[in-house]
Design a protein around this motif. Structure first.
Motif, PDB file in Angstrom:
ATOM      1  N   ILE A 262       0.182   0.535   2.002  1.00 22.58           N
ATOM      2  CA  ILE A 262      -0.306   1.865   1.635  1.00 22.58           C
ATOM      3  C   ILE A 262       0.887   2.797   1.538  1.00 22.58           C
ATOM      4  CG2 ILE A 262      -1.774   3.805   2.324  1.00 22.58           C
ATOM      5  CD1 ILE A 262      -3.540   1.826   3.822  1.00 22.58           C
ATOM      6  N   GLY A 263       0.940   3.559   0.447  1.00 32.01           N
ATOM      7  CA  GLY A 263       2.047   4.488   0.230  1.00 32.01           C
ATOM      8  C   GLY A 263       1.939   5.732   1.091  1.00 32.01           C
ATOM      9  N   ARG A 264       2.674   6.750   0.700  1.00 33.57           N
ATOM     10  CA  ARG A 264       2.744   7.995   1.474  1.00 33.57           C
ATOM     11  C   ARG A 264       1.534   8.892   1.205  1.00 33.57           C
ATOM     12  NH1 ARG A 264       7.674   7.511  -0.866  1.00 33.57           N
ATOM     13  NH2 ARG A 264       7.235   9.229  -2.286  1.00 33.57           N
ATOM     14  N   ASN A 265       1.099   9.565   2.256  1.00 31.55           N
ATOM     15  CA  ASN A 265       0.115  10.650   2.160  1.00 31.55           C
ATOM     16  C   ASN A 265      -1.227  10.222   1.571  1.00 31.55           C
ATOM     17  OD1 ASN A 265       2.144  12.429   3.124  1.00 31.55           O
ATOM     18  ND2 ASN A 265       2.957  12.584   1.054  1.00 31.55           N
ATOM     19  N   ALA A 266      -1.655   9.017   1.877  1.00 29.00           N
ATOM     20  CA  ALA A 266      -2.975   8.561   1.431  1.00 29.00           C
ATOM     21  C   ALA A 266      -4.049   9.097   2.361  1.00 29.00           C
ATOM     22  CB  ALA A 266      -3.022   7.037   1.395  1.00 29.00           C
ATOM     23  N   ILE A 267      -5.229   9.329   1.792  1.00 31.83           N
ATOM     24  CA  ILE A 267      -6.402   9.700   2.575  1.00 31.83           C
ATOM     25  C   ILE A 267      -7.458   8.631   2.306  1.00 31.83           C
ATOM     26  CG2 ILE A 267      -8.197  11.416   2.981  1.00 31.83           C
ATOM     27  CD1 ILE A 267      -6.265  13.524   1.857  1.00 31.83           C
ATOM     28  N   ILE A 268      -7.907   7.959   3.365  1.00 28.93           N
ATOM     29  CA  ILE A 268      -8.867   6.865   3.237  1.00 28.93           C
ATOM     30  C   ILE A 268     -10.156   7.244   3.962  1.00 28.93           C
ATOM     31  CG2 ILE A 268      -9.298   4.395   3.564  1.00 28.93           C
ATOM     32  CD1 ILE A 268      -6.799   4.847   1.905  1.00 28.93           C
ATOM     33  N   ASP A 269     -11.260   7.219   3.218  1.00 28.19           N
ATOM     34  CA  ASP A 269     -12.570   7.497   3.790  1.00 28.19           C
ATOM     35  C   ASP A 269     -13.502   6.298   3.587  1.00 28.19           C
ATOM     36  OD1 ASP A 269     -14.554   9.063   5.027  1.00 28.19           O
ATOM     37  OD2 ASP A 269     -15.263   9.860   3.122  1.00 28.19           O
ATOM     38  N   GLY A 270     -12.980   5.227   2.989  1.00 23.02           N
ATOM     39  CA  GLY A 270     -13.792   4.060   2.671  1.00 23.02           C
ATOM     40  C   GLY A 270     -13.271   2.803   3.329  1.00 23.02           C
TER      41      GLY A 270
ATOM     42  N   PHE B 104      -6.415   9.352  -2.858  1.00 23.19           N
ATOM     43  CA  PHE B 104      -7.641   9.615  -2.105  1.00 23.19           C
ATOM     44  C   PHE B 104      -8.647   8.527  -2.433  1.00 23.19           C
ATOM     45  CE2 PHE B 104     -12.003  11.140  -2.014  1.00 23.19           C
ATOM     46  CZ  PHE B 104     -12.113  11.522  -0.685  1.00 23.19           C
ATOM     47  N   ILE B 105      -9.151   7.837  -1.402  1.00 19.12           N
ATOM     48  CA  ILE B 105     -10.204   6.844  -1.571  1.00 19.12           C
ATOM     49  C   ILE B 105     -11.409   7.327  -0.773  1.00 19.12           C
ATOM     50  CG2 ILE B 105     -10.925   4.446  -1.191  1.00 19.12           C
ATOM     51  CD1 ILE B 105      -7.979   3.642  -1.500  1.00 19.12           C
ATOM     52  N   GLY B 106     -12.459   7.698  -1.485  1.00 21.57           N
ATOM     53  CA  GLY B 106     -13.678   8.172  -0.849  1.00 21.57           C
ATOM     54  C   GLY B 106     -14.435   7.039  -0.178  1.00 21.57           C
ATOM     55  N   ARG B 107     -15.702   7.272   0.114  1.00 20.64           N
ATOM     56  CA  ARG B 107     -16.518   6.266   0.794  1.00 20.64           C
ATOM     57  C   ARG B 107     -16.834   5.123  -0.165  1.00 20.64           C
ATOM     58  NH1 ARG B 107     -20.909  10.077   3.372  1.00 20.64           N
ATOM     59  NH2 ARG B 107     -19.885  11.620   2.100  1.00 20.64           N
ATOM     60  N   SER B 108     -15.840   4.314  -0.433  1.00 21.72           N
ATOM     61  CA  SER B 108     -15.894   3.241  -1.411  1.00 21.72           C
ATOM     62  C   SER B 108     -15.375   1.966  -0.782  1.00 21.72           C
ATOM     63  CB  SER B 108     -15.048   3.617  -2.635  1.00 21.72           C
ATOM     64  OG  SER B 108     -15.612   4.754  -3.264  1.00 21.72           O
ATOM     65  N   ARG B 109     -15.375   0.873  -1.553  1.00 19.27           N
ATOM     66  CA  ARG B 109     -14.875  -0.387  -1.016  1.00 19.27           C
ATOM     67  C   ARG B 109     -13.964  -1.043  -2.052  1.00 19.27           C
ATOM     68  NH1 ARG B 109     -17.027  -4.511   3.205  1.00 19.27           N
ATOM     69  NH2 ARG B 109     -17.559  -2.514   4.098  1.00 19.27           N
TER      70      ARG B 109
ATOM     71  N   SER C  45     -13.670   8.261  -6.106  1.00 20.26           N
ATOM     72  CA  SER C  45     -14.816   8.951  -5.519  1.00 20.26           C
ATOM     73  C   SER C  45     -15.577   8.048  -4.556  1.00 20.26           C
ATOM     74  CB  SER C  45     -15.729   9.436  -6.654  1.00 20.26           C
ATOM     75  OG  SER C  45     -16.750  10.258  -6.138  1.00 20.26           O
ATOM     76  N   ASP C  46     -16.749   8.503  -4.118  1.00 20.12           N
ATOM     77  CA  ASP C  46     -17.602   7.727  -3.221  1.00 20.12           C
ATOM     78  C   ASP C  46     -18.358   6.642  -3.994  1.00 20.12           C
ATOM     79  OD1 ASP C  46     -16.851   9.373  -1.147  1.00 20.12           O
ATOM     80  OD2 ASP C  46     -18.649  10.615  -1.235  1.00 20.12           O
ATOM     81  N   ALA C  47     -18.765   5.593  -3.255  1.00 22.40           N
ATOM     82  CA  ALA C  47     -19.607   4.508  -3.770  1.00 22.40           C
ATOM     83  C   ALA C  47     -18.961   3.727  -4.905  1.00 22.40           C
ATOM     84  CB  ALA C  47     -20.977   5.046  -4.195  1.00 22.40           C
TER      85      ALA C  47
ATOM     86  N   GLY D 102       2.334   9.267   6.675  1.00 23.28           N
ATOM     87  CA  GLY D 102       1.454  10.397   6.424  1.00 23.28           C
ATOM     88  C   GLY D 102       0.005  10.006   6.167  1.00 23.28           C
ATOM     89  N   LEU D 103      -0.374   8.780   6.519  1.00 18.96           N
ATOM     90  CA  LEU D 103      -1.736   8.295   6.296  1.00 18.96           C
ATOM     91  C   LEU D 103      -2.749   9.113   7.083  1.00 18.96           C
ATOM     92  CD1 LEU D 103      -3.762   6.093   5.290  1.00 18.96           C
ATOM     93  CD2 LEU D 103      -3.232   4.856   7.395  1.00 18.96           C
ATOM     94  N   ARG D 104      -3.866   9.448   6.440  1.00 19.98           N
ATOM     95  CA  ARG D 104      -4.992  10.078   7.114  1.00 19.98           C
ATOM     96  C   ARG D 104      -6.236   9.241   6.847  1.00 19.98           C
ATOM     97  NH1 ARG D 104      -4.663  15.891   4.725  1.00 19.98           N
ATOM     98  NH2 ARG D 104      -3.439  14.815   3.171  1.00 19.98           N
ATOM     99  N   VAL D 105      -6.951   8.905   7.915  1.00 14.92           N
ATOM    100  CA  VAL D 105      -8.196   8.145   7.770  1.00 14.92           C
ATOM    101  C   VAL D 105      -9.309   8.903   8.492  1.00 14.92           C
ATOM    102  CG1 VAL D 105      -7.021   5.914   7.596  1.00 14.92           C
ATOM    103  CG2 VAL D 105      -7.825   6.692   9.818  1.00 14.92           C
ATOM    104  N   THR D 106     -10.523   8.766   7.981  1.00 16.28           N
ATOM    105  CA  THR D 106     -11.662   9.413   8.605  1.00 16.28           C
ATOM    106  C   THR D 106     -12.337   8.443   9.578  1.00 16.28           C
ATOM    107  OG1 THR D 106     -13.336   8.669   7.028  1.00 16.28           O
ATOM    108  CG2 THR D 106     -12.058  10.635   6.428  1.00 16.28           C
TER     109      THR D 106
END
Length: 201
Positions: free
Chosen positions: A59-67, A84-89, A105-107, A39-43
């Motif tokens: 990575i576990g289930r249903n993660a959203i990665i934007d970073g 949820f991992i925002g625009r981070s590292r 969050s981001d950053a 169920g991974l979603r990446v931007t």
């Protein structure tokens, strides 16, 4: 433009949207590089960087990665369910564990290592090599300790979590905080260095 042409053109434009195509490519790269990830979603901004054949990411289930997830040789990175991992590292030279139901969050920067040697001559050698297109192993001999982030944690914008830190369940880390020591369960921490400001219960 006729309504028939619009009804045909709009779905086609959505399918051919460059950001959508980039995101599909990145999702495929993530799936090929990690274990789990149901169920991974990446931007289109997300990236995974594996430095070395022994780097391991789960990575576990249903993660959203934007970073960015960056894992070095012999590093281990485990991301839980519903994260949820925002625009981070996230940097894992040794071991980073992120629990379930996290909001990052981001950053945000999470790092289990000092990332570079403290010796100035060694850093100069690294800079010289990098300028010539040679990217040496900057982690050999660099101090690192595992980072563990418990379940249900919220990490605010621009925060930094440094090596050796354990963040307790349900904690909140305030924006732009620098976390240098352990955070108790359900604590609200903020500042540089971060200190307990209250309770999230």
């Amino acid at each position: 433009m006729s309504s028939l042409r619009k009804s045909l053109l709009l779905p086609l434009l959505r399918i051919l949207d460059p950001e959508r195509l980039i995101a599909l490519r990145k999702r495929a790269l993530f799936r090929a590089s990690v274990s789990g990830a149901e169920g991974l979603r990446v931007t289109h901004r997300a990236e995974i960087l594996l430095h070395g054949r022994d780097a391991r990411v789960r990575i576990g289930r249903n993660a959203i990665i934007d970073g960015s997830l960056e894992c070095y040789d012999s590093g281990r990175l485990a991301v839980g369910d519903n994260v949820f991992i925002g625009r981070s590292r996230i940097y894992a030279a040794h071991s980073v564990t992120i629990g379930d139901y996290e909001l990052i969050s981001d950053a945000v920067a999470v790092m289990d290592s000092d990332l570079h040697p403290s010796d100035a001559d060694r850093r100069r050698q690294i800079a010289d090599g990098t300028a010539r297109g040679v990217f040496p192993d900057v982690y050999t001999g660099v101090k690192g300790e595992p980072v563990v982030i418990g379940d249900d944690v919220w990490i605010g914008y621009g925060a930094t979590v440094l090596k050796g830190v354990t963040v307790g369940r349900g904690a909140i880390i305030g924006a732009r905080s620098v976390v240098t020591g352990d955070v108790p369960d359900f604590a609200i921490v903020a500042g540089v260095p971060a200190r307990v400001m209250g309770s999230a219960r």
